[in-house]
Enzyme design. Sequence first.
Site, PDB file in Angstrom:
ATOM      1  CD  GLU A  26      34.823  37.147  46.339  1.00 30.05           C
ATOM      2  OE1 GLU A  26      34.190  36.411  45.558  1.00 30.05           O
ATOM      3  OE2 GLU A  26      36.013  36.931  46.654  1.00 30.05           O
ATOM      4  CG  HIS A  29      34.853  36.402  41.239  1.00 29.10           C
ATOM      5  ND1 HIS A  29      35.654  36.203  40.129  1.00 29.10           N
ATOM      6  CD2 HIS A  29      35.705  36.563  42.299  1.00 29.10           C
ATOM      7  CE1 HIS A  29      36.927  36.242  40.496  1.00 29.10           C
ATOM      8  NE2 HIS A  29      36.986  36.466  41.795  1.00 29.10           N
TER       9      HIS A  29
END
Length: 369
Positions: A26, A29
């Site tokens: 994550e 991202h």
Amino acid sequence: MTDILVFGGYLVSFLFVLSIVVIVHEWGHFFAARRCGVQVIAFSIGFGKKLWSRKDKKGTEWRICAIPLGGYVQMLGDEDAASMKKSDEGLTEEEKKHTFMAQSLWKRALIIFAGPFMNYFFAIIALTIILATVGYVRIPPVVGEVLPQSAAQEAGLQKGDTILAIDAAPVDDFTDLKRAIVISKFGKEMTLTINRNGQVFDLKVLPKIEKEGDMPQLGVVAPVDVEPTFEKYPVHKAFVQSSVMAYEITVDTLVYLGQVLTGKRSADDMRGPIGIAEASGDAAKAGFLVFVLFIVQVSIGIGFVNLLPVPLLDGGHLAIYAVEAVIRKPVSEKIQMVLLRVGMAVLIFVFAFTLFKDIPRVIGRILGI
């Protein structure tokens, strides 16, 4: 009480591994989104009820939630944590510029690709540190024992033989030998280049498959009286070698999936959440280095799986963007929703299948049967 402590240890190990790998993914991202001008609303570790949160200067809320089974990055315009639905309703014109969907195609693709990429990058950096400090463990490719009625015995291999190459590809240690057998073409002869007491020659061998779906077996065992060596690399060479290792793990995974899909190999080696939890606990008990190497493997596995062109996964989004690049217009939202439902169905099937495989094996292990 002992069983409860063991279960707790396995659970903690699994959650630790999962948290590390998810945070890395994550973060990829998140980092790319911010660099591309997208407003990140939330970075969450876990799902469900918030246990702790803090908002930074750029408006991102950092969360730790009650269900520690993953995490997510929520960007401006996302209507849910899974980013399945997007809308710019209620946003000002300035805010709309900082939504994910307002970005150019290459920026959206970069943000999506950054998650799996970070999994690989993390694994390569971790391996680089290990190779530069601890070193690469090498077990000489010497035959310690030839199993009776094995392919090796039928081919004429003997104890003490050094395997120099397989099909002209050099063999540096016993791991190379095992890998070559695992990714070998089923039912095909292999040429082993042997050194026996200074004499070099070739032997033809056909790895045996004991029963349908099993891996091919050569039938040799590593020597127990030979000490493994630890080869340390300079940092730049360690990085190159780590990249090669990550590539080989990916290739091996692709070969395995191909063998399973073509029916040449059993799917019994596939692992779901329960299987990964079991392996996490085993790795933790084996020591710090083994545990770190396991995290590396899981990180590469998560990165690889997310690059598969399955709707709902990062690779599915990238495939849709590739179509968008070809047709020069966005794929309709209706088609995307249909594809997302298909992807959801595929993932549920895979989850149920691995659960079906994992549970009997784990129960059998607990009961000793």
